[in-house]
Write a protein that holds these residues in place. Structure first.
Motif, PDB file in Angstrom:
ATOM      1  N   UNK A  91       0.037   1.111   1.425  1.00 34.48           N
ATOM      2  CA  UNK A  91       0.250   0.303   0.223  1.00 34.48           C
ATOM      3  C   UNK A  91       0.630  -1.146   0.517  1.00 34.48           C
ATOM      4  N   UNK A  92       0.920  -1.467   1.763  1.00 28.94           N
ATOM      5  CA  UNK A  92       1.431  -2.794   2.077  1.00 28.94           C
ATOM      6  C   UNK A  92       2.936  -2.857   1.858  1.00 28.94           C
ATOM      7  N   UNK A  93       3.556  -3.952   2.289  1.00 28.92           N
ATOM      8  CA  UNK A  93       5.021  -4.032   2.255  1.00 28.92           C
ATOM      9  C   UNK A  93       5.585  -4.028   0.837  1.00 28.92           C
ATOM     10  N   UNK A  94       4.987  -4.807  -0.050  1.00 25.53           N
ATOM     11  CA  UNK A  94       5.544  -4.926  -1.397  1.00 25.53           C
ATOM     12  C   UNK A  94       5.459  -3.600  -2.154  1.00 25.53           C
ATOM     13  N   UNK A  95       4.248  -3.061  -2.284  1.00 20.16           N
ATOM     14  CA  UNK A  95       4.075  -1.815  -3.024  1.00 20.16           C
ATOM     15  C   UNK A  95       4.629  -0.631  -2.230  1.00 20.16           C
ATOM     16  N   UNK A  96       4.614  -0.740  -0.907  1.00 21.11           N
ATOM     17  CA  UNK A  96       5.164   0.329  -0.076  1.00 21.11           C
ATOM     18  C   UNK A  96       6.642   0.530  -0.322  1.00 21.11           C
ATOM     19  N   UNK A  97       7.390  -0.551  -0.392  1.00 22.42           N
ATOM     20  CA  UNK A  97       8.829  -0.458  -0.675  1.00 22.42           C
ATOM     21  C   UNK A  97       9.073   0.018  -2.113  1.00 22.42           C
ATOM     22  N   UNK A  98       8.190  -0.352  -2.995  1.00 18.89           N
ATOM     23  CA  UNK A  98       8.340   0.057  -4.396  1.00 18.89           C
ATOM     24  C   UNK A  98       8.215   1.576  -4.542  1.00 18.89           C
ATOM     25  N   UNK A  99       7.253   2.158  -3.843  1.00 15.86           N
ATOM     26  CA  UNK A  99       7.005   3.600  -3.984  1.00 15.86           C
ATOM     27  C   UNK A  99       7.611   4.426  -2.845  1.00 15.86           C
ATOM     28  N   UNK A 100       8.366   3.786  -1.976  1.00 13.54           N
ATOM     29  CA  UNK A 100       8.984   4.509  -0.868  1.00 13.54           C
ATOM     30  C   UNK A 100       9.875   5.664  -1.333  1.00 13.54           C
ATOM     31  N   UNK A 101      10.717   5.490  -2.358  1.00 17.69           N
ATOM     32  CA  UNK A 101      11.580   6.616  -2.750  1.00 17.69           C
ATOM     33  C   UNK A 101      10.814   7.894  -3.074  1.00 17.69           C
TER      34      UNK A 101
END
Length: 269
Positions: A91-101
Motif C-alpha cells: 500500500x505504500x507508507x501513507x496508506x500502509x500506516x493507515x491500514x496497519x492496525x
C-alpha cells in the motif's frame, strides 16, 4: 511390546459440540447458567489463544522504551514485519500506516489461531473450522469495500470495479457478471476456504501419522520399525506445519492488503 491402540476420536477432538436428547456432548460449562456459556473444545482453544495473544502485546508494550529489549523487542519485530512486508510493501507508507492496525490484527489472529495445531495438549487449530476464517474474511471484505467507497464513493467504486472500459458492447453483460462475482463474492470465499482447508488438511495428516505410529507399535508388534518411520514422518510434518502456520497468516494479511490496494485504485481498472 504390550499395550493398547488408541484410535483417533475426531468426534471429541474436532467436531462442534451439540445437544442430543437433552444432553450436552463435547461441551464445556454446559452445567453453568443453563448452558448459555457452553463452548466446545475448538472454541476453548480459540479463546485461549486470543487471550494469550492480547496478554503478550499488553506485556510487551506496557512500558515501551526507546531501546527495546525482551518482550518489547519481540513485539516490535513482529509488528515491523507486518508493517514493512505487508502494509507498506503493498500500500505504500501513507496508506500502509493507515491500514496497519487491521492488517496486523488479521495477521496475528490467524497466526495465533494456527499455532495450536502443533502445540501438545491442544493439537488442533480452531482455524480448521469455518467460523474464524469466515469472520476474518468478512472483516477483510468490509475493509476493502470501505477503502474503495471512502475514496471514490460507493456507487462509483462498484462501477469502476466491475466495468472494464474499451470492451465491445456485447461483452459487457458477461464481463460485468464475472467481475462482480470475482470481486464481491469470490474474494471472501477463497480467503475463508484457503485458510480453513490448509489447517484442516494439516490436522488430519498429523492425526493419521501419529495414529499410525500408535497402531504399528501397540497393535502390530512386528511392524514396530514402521511405527518409528511414521513417528519421524509425523515430526517432520510438524516442522513443515510450522511453515504453513506462518505462511497462511502472511498470505491472508497480504491478500487483504492487495484487495485494499485494488479498491483504492479501482478507477485505474
Amino acid at each position: 511390546m504390550k499395550g493398547h491402540f488408541h484410535e483417533p476420536d475426531l468426534d471429541k477432538e474436532f467436531f462442534p459440540g451439540f445437544i442430543k436428547d437433552g444432553l450436552p456432548h463435547n461441551l464445556f460449562f454446559s452445567d453453568f447458567a443453563n448452558g448459555y456459556f457452553a463452548i466446545d473444545r475448538l472454541m476453548f482453544v480459540r479463546i485461549l489463544m486470543t487471550v494469550l495473544l492480547a496478554l503478550f502485546f499488553v506485556l510487551a508494550m506496557r512500558k515501551p522504551q526507546i531501546v527495546p529489549k525482551g518482550l518489547q523487542n519481540v513485539g516490535e519485530i513482529a509488528l515491523d514485519f507486518v508493517r514493512l512486508h505487508v502494509a507498506e510493501e503493498i500500500l505504500g507508507k501513507k496508506e500502509g500506516r493507515r491500514f496497519l492496525p487491521v492488517l496486523a490484527t488479521i495477521f496475528f489472529l490467524v497466526l495465533a489461531g494456527n499455532l495450536p495445531s502443533v502445540i501438545p495438549g491442544l493439537n488442533v487449530s480452531p482455524n480448521a473450522r469455518v467460523g474464524m476464517p469466515l469472520t476474518l474474511a468478512i472483516l477483510s471484505y468490509v475493509v476493502f469495500i470501505y477503502a474503495g467507497a471512502k475514496k471514490h464513493g460507493f456507487f462509483h467504486f462498484v462501477k469502476a470495479s466491475v466495468v472494464i472500459p474499451g470492451l465491445p458492447g456485447w461483452l459487457y453483460p458477461l464481463v460485468i457478471l464475472i467481475e462482480a462475482f470475482s470481486t464481491f463474492v469470490l474474494r471472501p470465499v477463497t480467503l475463508t476456504i484457503r485458510l480453513m482447508a490448509n489447517m484442516l488438511a494439516g490436522h488430519l495428516i498429523l492425526v493419521l501419522l501419529f495414529a499410525a505410529t500408535n497402531f504399528f507399535v501397540w497393535q502390530l508388534n512386528a511392524w514396530t520399525l514402521l511405527g518409528g518411520a511414521t513417528l519421524i514422518a509425523g515430526m517432520a510434518f510438524s516442522l513443515f506445519e510450522l511453515l504453513v502456520i506462518f505462511l497462511q497468516a502472511y498470505i491472508f494479511a497480504l491478500l487483504t492488503a492487495v484487495y485494499i490496494e485494488l479498491s483504492l485504485h479501482a478507477d485505474e481498472h
